[in-house]
Design a protein around this motif. Structure first.
Motif, PDB file in Angstrom:
ATOM      1  N   ASP A  23      35.496  46.283 110.426  1.00  0.00           N
ATOM      2  CA  ASP A  23      36.751  46.679 111.065  1.00  0.00           C
ATOM      3  C   ASP A  23      36.831  45.989 112.424  1.00  0.00           C
ATOM      4  O   ASP A  23      35.852  45.944 113.166  1.00  0.00           O
ATOM      5  N   VAL A  48      48.223  48.015 111.750  1.00  0.00           N
ATOM      6  CA  VAL A  48      47.033  47.461 111.116  1.00  0.00           C
ATOM      7  C   VAL A  48      47.456  46.228 110.335  1.00  0.00           C
ATOM      8  O   VAL A  48      48.522  46.212 109.706  1.00  0.00           O
ATOM      9  N   GLU A  56      40.184  41.195 105.871  1.00  0.00           N
ATOM     10  CA  GLU A  56      39.618  42.318 106.620  1.00  0.00           C
ATOM     11  C   GLU A  56      40.665  42.924 107.553  1.00  0.00           C
ATOM     12  O   GLU A  56      41.548  42.232 108.058  1.00  0.00           O
ATOM     13  N   GLU A  57      40.528  44.234 107.776  1.00  0.00           N
ATOM     14  CA  GLU A  57      41.505  44.950 108.591  1.00  0.00           C
ATOM     15  C   GLU A  57      41.318  44.652 110.075  1.00  0.00           C
ATOM     16  O   GLU A  57      40.199  44.666 110.590  1.00  0.00           O
ATOM     17  N   HIS A  58      42.423  44.381 110.725  1.00  0.00           N
ATOM     18  CA  HIS A  58      42.476  44.200 112.174  1.00  0.00           C
ATOM     19  C   HIS A  58      43.535  45.157 112.722  1.00  0.00           C
ATOM     20  O   HIS A  58      44.690  45.108 112.287  1.00  0.00           O
TER      21      HIS A  58
END
Length: 413
Positions: A23, A48, A56-58
């Motif tokens: 994360d 998000v 991938e989540e940012h």
């Protein structure tokens, strides 16, 4: 714009554990800037984005302000001026409020998370902890994972958890979210730590009242040296985690197998006659309230109803064994019998000082099931038979197969 790795991936790496998903938090950026770089916005309640290459989540650095009841009652501010330290301040526990600069490897740890990791302490970041009732569940879930590593809850954090429980805010948790946390717990190494943490916080009666009701209910000491049914339940849940690591279905069946003991009439204690039947009603209520998936409920119901029958498998007639397999849907769902066998073994070995006692009933149940399962209609002589007679012949052949496969000696009178 600056990007940092945050949360569980940093924490687990520092603990020497295999990290899960990465994360990332993004400081000093707007949604327009993120989208201009190819990030795809997916957040509903706060900004998000998914990385265009890695997926991938940012998340944009943000602050939160309480605006209503429950864990959704927050106003989010993701202004580019929000600092990394402000973003970390809104997190639940210090061990989750550590960031790492991916370029330099430097840790950003404004709230002492590294020291708490070393001390094996689960501690809240700040007073805003009480604003989110979900954090009580998360604390208990983290204990199910980290208690085997020596972690404990900081006394001041436990006090805040009690404050949340006393406020009634736990009632605002939506069932799906409670189940999501519970499912993770049941796949953890030590589910008993979850139960104990919630009880210490006065929260188990709000989250799982059917399980909370087991504590203080006595059992016969010759069968249950631990005596207290709640303590037995803790031992069974931990044994299920040991026998079937990561299997939350078996874990749920183990958790709920003895719910009927809380309903035993006081004048019958410490005996619990018919507790298997009594347990079906509270189990159904729990499944309905938390919207538990059907396959979890069906396995749990079978274990609740049949665990004593499996324990005394050697005493059952061959036809009775076949009826048990049929009630458990063992011919349409053959995997279910092995699951039941493991849950019953967890029940037998989840008793004080008896964790290593043999449980031959488990392998025997699977052996008898395999023998019956190997018989089907095309393998038996059905010439001249019609309608129900074919089914009767199939049943007779399966009973004969069960009789031939038995290995456990029959008890003598």
């Amino acid at each position: 714009m600056k990007i940092y790795l945050v949360g569980g991936a940093v924490r687990d790496a520092l603990l020497g554990l295999s990290p899960g998903d990465n994360d990332w938090v993004v400081v000093g950026a707007t949604q327009a800037q993120m989208e201009a770089q190819g990030f795809r916005a997916v957040g509903k309640d706060f900004p998000v984005f998914l990385h265009p290459a890695t997926g991938e989540e940012h998340a944009l650095a943000r602050t939160e302000r309480k605006s209503g009841r429950g864990y959704r009652g927050f106003v989010v501010d993701a202004d580019p001026s929000v600092t990394l330290e402000q973003d970390l301040a809104r997190r639940d526990f210090t061990i989750n409020a550590i960031a790492r600069d991916p370029d330099s490897g430097e840790l950003v740890d404004p709230y002492g998370g590294v020291a708490d990791l070393q001390a094996r302490v689960l501690r809240h970041v700040g007073p805003a902890f009480v604003e989110d009732p979900l954090r009580v569940l998360r604390a208990a879930r983290f204990m199910a994972r980290f208690a085997p590593l020596g972690f404990g809850v900081a006394p001041e954090t436990l006090a805040l958890m009690r404050q949340i429980a006393d406020s009634g805010e736990l009632d605002a948790l939506v069932p799906e979210r409670v189940w999501q946390e519970l499912r993770k717990v049941l796949a953890s190494r030590q589910p008993s730590a979850f139960l104990r943490t919630l009880r210490d916080a006065g929260a188990l009666r709000a989250i799982l009242p059917e399980v909370d009701a087991l504590y203080g209910v006595p059992q016969r000491a010759e069968y249950h040296p631990e005596i207290d049914t709640g303590l037995h339940q803790e031992l069974v849940s931990d044994m299920a985690a040991r026998l079937a690591p990561g299997d939350s279905r078996i874990g749920f069946a183990a958790l709920t197998h003895d719910l009927g003991k809380a309903l035993t009439p006081a004048d019958a204690l410490p005996r619990h006659l018919q507790h298997e039947q009594r347990g079906l009603k509270p189990l159904a209520a729990l499944c309905e309230r938390l919207k538990v998936p059907a396959d979890y409920c069906q396995l749990a119901e079978a274990v609740c109803r049949e665990h004593l029958n499996v324990h005394r498998l050697a005493e059952l007639r061959d036809a009775t064994v076949l009826a048990l397999l049929q009630r458990c849907d063992g011919f349409r769902r053959p995997e279910r019998i092995a699951q039941i066998a493991i849950a019953c073994q967890a029940d037998a070995q989840g008793r004080g000082g008896l964790a290593e006692c043999p449980y031959p009933q488990g392998p025997e149940l699977m052996r008898l099931h395999a023998a019956a399962l190997a018989i089907n209609a095309r393998d038996i002589t059905t010439e001249g038979l019609k309608g129900p007679a074919i089914g009767q012949a199939l049943e007779a052949a399966r009973i004969a197969a069960i009789a031939a496969a038995r290995t456990l000696p029959r008890p003598t009178a």
